[in-house]
Design a protein around this motif. Structure first.
Motif, PDB file in Angstrom:
ATOM      1  N   VAL A   1     -16.211 -57.917  21.893  1.00  0.00           N
ATOM      2  CA  VAL A   1     -15.790 -58.103  20.622  1.00  0.00           C
ATOM      3  C   VAL A   1     -15.470 -59.666  20.211  1.00  0.00           C
ATOM      4  CG1 VAL A   1     -13.817 -57.582  19.084  1.00  0.00           C
ATOM      5  CG2 VAL A   1     -14.764 -55.734  20.526  1.00  0.00           C
ATOM      6  N   MET A   2     -14.751 -60.113  21.084  1.00  0.00           N
ATOM      7  CA  MET A   2     -14.475 -61.632  20.819  1.00  0.00           C
ATOM      8  C   MET A   2     -15.804 -62.468  21.036  1.00  0.00           C
ATOM      9  SD  MET A   2     -11.467 -61.531  20.188  1.00  0.00           S
ATOM     10  CE  MET A   2     -11.303 -63.219  19.718  1.00  0.00           C
ATOM     11  N   GLU A   3     -16.640 -62.117  21.815  1.00  0.00           N
ATOM     12  CA  GLU A   3     -18.149 -63.010  21.726  1.00  0.00           C
ATOM     13  C   GLU A   3     -18.789 -62.645  20.454  1.00  0.00           C
ATOM     14  OE1 GLU A   3     -19.273 -63.340  26.265  1.00  0.00           O
ATOM     15  OE2 GLU A   3     -20.354 -61.871  25.274  1.00  0.00           O
ATOM     16  N   ASP A   4     -18.627 -61.581  19.815  1.00  0.00           N
ATOM     17  CA  ASP A   4     -19.422 -61.155  18.694  1.00  0.00           C
ATOM     18  C   ASP A   4     -18.668 -62.017  17.455  1.00  0.00           C
ATOM     19  OD1 ASP A   4     -21.202 -59.623  17.357  1.00  0.00           O
ATOM     20  OD2 ASP A   4     -19.308 -58.841  16.374  1.00  0.00           O
ATOM     21  N   ILE A   5     -17.354 -62.082  17.505  1.00  0.00           N
ATOM     22  CA  ILE A   5     -16.951 -62.592  16.178  1.00  0.00           C
ATOM     23  C   ILE A   5     -16.817 -64.152  16.157  1.00  0.00           C
ATOM     24  CG2 ILE A   5     -14.459 -63.067  17.074  1.00  0.00           C
ATOM     25  CD1 ILE A   5     -15.458 -61.767  13.671  1.00  0.00           C
ATOM     26  N   VAL A   6     -16.720 -64.522  17.515  1.00  0.00           N
ATOM     27  CA  VAL A   6     -17.147 -66.146  17.713  1.00  0.00           C
ATOM     28  C   VAL A   6     -18.422 -66.640  17.254  1.00  0.00           C
ATOM     29  CG1 VAL A   6     -17.592 -68.041  19.428  1.00  0.00           C
ATOM     30  CG2 VAL A   6     -15.217 -66.880  19.494  1.00  0.00           C
ATOM     31  N   ARG A   7     -19.593 -65.791  17.335  1.00  0.00           N
ATOM     32  CA  ARG A   7     -20.951 -65.699  16.944  1.00  0.00           C
ATOM     33  C   ARG A   7     -21.077 -65.880  15.372  1.00  0.00           C
ATOM     34  NH1 ARG A   7     -24.456 -62.723  15.382  1.00  0.00           N
ATOM     35  NH2 ARG A   7     -23.332 -60.875  15.919  1.00  0.00           N
ATOM     36  N   ARG A   8     -20.233 -65.076  14.976  1.00  0.00           N
ATOM     37  CA  ARG A   8     -20.287 -64.644  13.714  1.00  0.00           C
ATOM     38  C   ARG A   8     -19.693 -65.802  12.720  1.00  0.00           C
ATOM     39  NH1 ARG A   8     -21.078 -59.401  11.527  1.00  0.00           N
ATOM     40  NH2 ARG A   8     -21.245 -57.646  13.123  1.00  0.00           N
ATOM     41  N   LEU A   9     -18.724 -66.279  13.533  1.00  0.00           N
ATOM     42  CA  LEU A   9     -17.933 -67.380  12.844  1.00  0.00           C
ATOM     43  C   LEU A   9     -18.657 -68.609  12.834  1.00  0.00           C
ATOM     44  CD1 LEU A   9     -14.231 -66.253  13.499  1.00  0.00           C
ATOM     45  CD2 LEU A   9     -15.686 -65.815  11.395  1.00  0.00           C
ATOM     46  N   GLY A  10     -19.460 -68.858  14.067  1.00  0.00           N
ATOM     47  CA  GLY A  10     -19.947 -70.123  14.275  1.00  0.00           C
ATOM     48  C   GLY A  10     -19.210 -71.188  14.872  1.00  0.00           C
ATOM     49  N   LEU A  11     -18.166 -70.590  15.860  1.00  0.00           N
ATOM     50  CA  LEU A  11     -17.143 -71.366  16.071  1.00  0.00           C
ATOM     51  C   LEU A  11     -17.442 -72.411  17.117  1.00  0.00           C
ATOM     52  CD1 LEU A  11     -14.000 -69.097  15.845  1.00  0.00           C
ATOM     53  CD2 LEU A  11     -14.637 -70.936  14.278  1.00  0.00           C
ATOM     54  N   HIS A  12     -18.690 -72.005  18.026  1.00  0.00           N
ATOM     55  CA  HIS A  12     -18.899 -72.823  19.181  1.00  0.00           C
ATOM     56  C   HIS A  12     -17.705 -72.944  20.052  1.00  0.00           C
ATOM     57  CE1 HIS A  12     -22.062 -73.950  16.791  1.00  0.00           C
ATOM     58  NE2 HIS A  12     -21.529 -74.238  15.897  1.00  0.00           N
ATOM     59  N   MET A  13     -17.011 -71.668  20.420  1.00  0.00           N
ATOM     60  CA  MET A  13     -16.168 -71.510  21.588  1.00  0.00           C
ATOM     61  C   MET A  13     -16.536 -70.792  22.516  1.00  0.00           C
ATOM     62  SD  MET A  13     -12.938 -70.704  19.292  1.00  0.00           S
ATOM     63  CE  MET A  13     -11.574 -71.144  20.325  1.00  0.00           C
ATOM     64  N   ALA A  14     -16.324 -70.930  23.673  1.00  0.00           N
ATOM     65  CA  ALA A  14     -16.681 -70.413  25.052  1.00  0.00           C
ATOM     66  C   ALA A  14     -15.690 -69.334  25.231  1.00  0.00           C
ATOM     67  CB  ALA A  14     -16.636 -71.193  26.023  1.00  0.00           C
TER      68      ALA A  14
ATOM     69  N   GLY B   1      -2.051 -65.784  34.600  1.00  0.00           N
ATOM     70  CA  GLY B   1      -1.898 -66.964  35.780  1.00  0.00           C
ATOM     71  C   GLY B   1      -3.111 -67.696  36.049  1.00  0.00           C
ATOM     72  N   GLU B   2      -4.180 -67.164  35.804  1.00  0.00           N
ATOM     73  CA  GLU B   2      -5.631 -67.828  35.870  1.00  0.00           C
ATOM     74  C   GLU B   2      -5.899 -68.648  34.701  1.00  0.00           C
ATOM     75  OE1 GLU B   2      -8.765 -65.170  36.994  1.00  0.00           O
ATOM     76  OE2 GLU B   2      -7.676 -64.598  38.630  1.00  0.00           O
ATOM     77  N   ALA B   3      -5.020 -68.712  33.569  1.00  0.00           N
ATOM     78  CA  ALA B   3      -5.307 -69.410  32.452  1.00  0.00           C
ATOM     79  C   ALA B   3      -5.352 -70.741  32.685  1.00  0.00           C
ATOM     80  CB  ALA B   3      -4.669 -68.902  31.342  1.00  0.00           C
ATOM     81  N   GLN B   4      -6.436 -71.764  31.866  1.00  0.00           N
ATOM     82  CA  GLN B   4      -6.515 -73.139  32.052  1.00  0.00           C
ATOM     83  C   GLN B   4      -6.111 -73.781  30.757  1.00  0.00           C
ATOM     84  OE1 GLN B   4     -10.372 -73.720  33.776  1.00  0.00           O
ATOM     85  NE2 GLN B   4      -9.877 -72.906  35.698  1.00  0.00           N
ATOM     86  N   PHE B   5      -6.257 -73.106  29.705  1.00  0.00           N
ATOM     87  CA  PHE B   5      -6.002 -73.533  28.181  1.00  0.00           C
ATOM     88  C   PHE B   5      -6.698 -74.688  27.938  1.00  0.00           C
ATOM     89  CE2 PHE B   5      -2.154 -71.846  30.340  1.00  0.00           C
ATOM     90  CZ  PHE B   5      -2.180 -70.666  29.349  1.00  0.00           C
ATOM     91  N   LYS B   6      -7.983 -74.996  28.026  1.00  0.00           N
ATOM     92  CA  LYS B   6      -9.003 -75.833  27.884  1.00  0.00           C
ATOM     93  C   LYS B   6      -9.227 -75.671  26.288  1.00  0.00           C
ATOM     94  CE  LYS B   6     -10.899 -76.591  32.315  1.00  0.00           C
ATOM     95  NZ  LYS B   6     -12.265 -76.709  32.955  1.00  0.00           N
ATOM     96  N   ASP B   7      -9.703 -76.901  25.628  1.00  0.00           N
ATOM     97  CA  ASP B   7      -9.967 -76.723  24.349  1.00  0.00           C
ATOM     98  C   ASP B   7     -11.191 -76.055  24.150  1.00  0.00           C
ATOM     99  OD1 ASP B   7      -7.592 -78.270  23.641  1.00  0.00           O
ATOM    100  OD2 ASP B   7      -8.682 -80.238  23.553  1.00  0.00           O
ATOM    101  N   ARG B   8     -11.415 -75.276  22.839  1.00  0.00           N
ATOM    102  CA  ARG B   8     -12.390 -74.475  22.447  1.00  0.00           C
ATOM    103  C   ARG B   8     -12.844 -73.501  23.549  1.00  0.00           C
ATOM    104  NH1 ARG B   8     -12.661 -75.619  17.520  1.00  0.00           N
ATOM    105  NH2 ARG B   8     -14.869 -74.803  17.405  1.00  0.00           N
ATOM    106  N   VAL B   9     -11.813 -72.996  24.240  1.00  0.00           N
ATOM    107  CA  VAL B   9     -12.072 -71.870  25.078  1.00  0.00           C
ATOM    108  C   VAL B   9     -11.033 -70.643  24.809  1.00  0.00           C
ATOM    109  CG1 VAL B   9     -12.239 -71.119  27.496  1.00  0.00           C
ATOM    110  CG2 VAL B   9     -12.888 -73.476  27.031  1.00  0.00           C
ATOM    111  N   ILE B  10     -11.342 -69.513  24.680  1.00  0.00           N
ATOM    112  CA  ILE B  10     -10.803 -68.395  24.722  1.00  0.00           C
ATOM    113  C   ILE B  10     -10.604 -67.731  25.920  1.00  0.00           C
ATOM    114  CG2 ILE B  10     -10.662 -65.993  23.346  1.00  0.00           C
ATOM    115  CD1 ILE B  10     -11.793 -67.542  21.083  1.00  0.00           C
ATOM    116  N   GLU B  11      -9.563 -67.628  26.591  1.00  0.00           N
ATOM    117  CA  GLU B  11      -9.378 -66.938  27.922  1.00  0.00           C
ATOM    118  C   GLU B  11      -8.958 -65.561  27.461  1.00  0.00           C
ATOM    119  OE1 GLU B  11      -8.436 -70.276  30.826  1.00  0.00           O
ATOM    120  OE2 GLU B  11      -7.132 -70.184  29.204  1.00  0.00           O
ATOM    121  N   ILE B  12      -9.506 -64.468  28.148  1.00  0.00           N
ATOM    122  CA  ILE B  12      -9.429 -63.054  27.988  1.00  0.00           C
ATOM    123  C   ILE B  12      -9.033 -62.415  29.221  1.00  0.00           C
ATOM    124  CG2 ILE B  12     -10.442 -61.037  27.153  1.00  0.00           C
ATOM    125  CD1 ILE B  12     -12.003 -62.747  25.278  1.00  0.00           C
TER     126      ILE B  12
END
Length: 336
Positions: free
Chosen positions: A41-54, A62-73
């Motif tokens: 779902v999140m990949e689909d909406i990022v593509r629709r919006l053209g957000l250029h996010m990974a 605990g594994e989150a890195q919080f890098k810019d332009r990255v959605i951690e799921i």
């Protein structure tokens, strides 16, 4: 080094604007938050919006890195194909429920510092066989809270509800002495959690003109006023009952810090009238912080790229504020 656990953001109903406002919010720099939801779902909406996010899957917060332009799921629901946008869908309802429960478990385990929940659709959950009328009831049961209350807040007024998701006829019966006391106490606690040392709690009447001395109903005399007196005996600065049609105007002028409303629309109409983009729903009485936007799934604009993430972003700000107050830490700065 920030030692506070990240926030969890649930993606909400996959057929509504939840995933869109979540993605737009996480496109900002400096958000220490992980999404509980569906990678597809999140990949689909990022593509629709053209957000250029990974999109990065993680096993836990605990594994989150919080890098810019990255959605951690944290993927807690398996959806093979994104459900259709803008329509009630049982698959989306089930997925929304699954993400809420998983995020609650993470909060109880201390893996996240709090929850910020995107909008869900009650009919979609009902189609999936899930019999909860809303977020609040799910949070109460799975969060292990004996009593919870909704606080709706913006920069001008705050309100706590005695009764929540029920018919007006049932709300009148449910607004008994115990319910009044619970709402007044939670309003007091909620005000203190927001940094108000001695919150001034105004209790709205149930009937027109707060009953007009019993001419328009006696609930104020029999139930509401005794509860106010009992709360005052506990040291709570409670007053009323005040007429529901003027008490919010008095609160906006600074006379009161929080208004206790007797039923859903009495409390929500004033808050929403001042702007959905600024309103936040805070659940009081839980063992963890939970906030959410003060709007619904907006099926009519889902997937069009025009959904405003402002209320979700405000909900995140309130969550950070509440967590900072709880932990005695400085609220983390975030770059817009």
């Amino acid at each position: 080094m920030n030692n506070i656990a990240p926030l969890a953001i649930t993606m909400g109903d996959a057929s509504g604007i939840g995933p869109e406002i979540v993605a737009k919010t996480l496109a900002r720099r400096g958000e220490r938050a992980v999404v509980f939801g569906s990678r597809v779902v999140m990949e689909d909406i990022v593509r629709r919006l053209g957000l250029h996010m990974a999109i990065r899957l993680i096993a836990g917060p605990g594994e989150a890195q919080f890098k810019d332009r990255v959605i951690e799921i944290v993927e807690v629901t398996r959806i093979e194909v994104p459900p259709p946008l803008g329509v009630v869908n049982a698959i989306a309802g089930q997925a929304a429920f699954d993400t809420i429960v998983a995020a609650i478990d993470a909060a109880k385990a201390g893996e996240v510092s709090g929850l910020v929940t995107a909008p869900i659709n009650k009919e979609a959950m009902a189609r999936a066989g899930i019999g909860y009328p809303g977020h609040t009831e799910i949070l109460a049961e799975y969060g292990g809270a004996e009593r919870v209350a909704m606080m709706l807040a913006n920069e001008e007024i705050r309100t706590v509800l005695v009764t929540i998701h029920t018919s007006l006829r049932r709300a009148i019966d449910q607004a008994d002495f115990d319910a009044q006391m619970a709402a007044i106490r939670l309003a007091h606690e909620g005000g203190r959690a927001l940094g108000i040392a001695s919150p001034r709690v105004a209790v709205a009447g149930l009937n027109p003109h707060a009953g007009e001395g019993g001419l328009f109903g006696d609930e104020e005399i029999r139930i509401i006023r005794p509860a106010i007196e009992a709360a005052r005996a506990e040291g709570i600065d409670a007053s009323g009952p005040w007429p529901g049609d003027t008490v919010y105007m008095q609160a906006r002028k600074g006379r009161f810090d929080i208004v206790v409303a007797q039923y859903h629309d009495q409390g929500l109409i004033p808050v929403k009238y001042l702007g959905l983009e600024e309103g936040v729903n805070i659940t009081l009485g839980l063992p963890f912080v939970r906030t959410s936007p003060d709007h619904g799934t907006a099926f009519d604009i889902a997937g069009q790229g025009i959904a405003d993430p402002a209320s979700l972003q405000t909900a995140l700000a309130y969550a950070r504020r509440l967590i900072a107050a709880q932990t005695g830490t400085k609220e983390p700065e975030r770059t817009v």
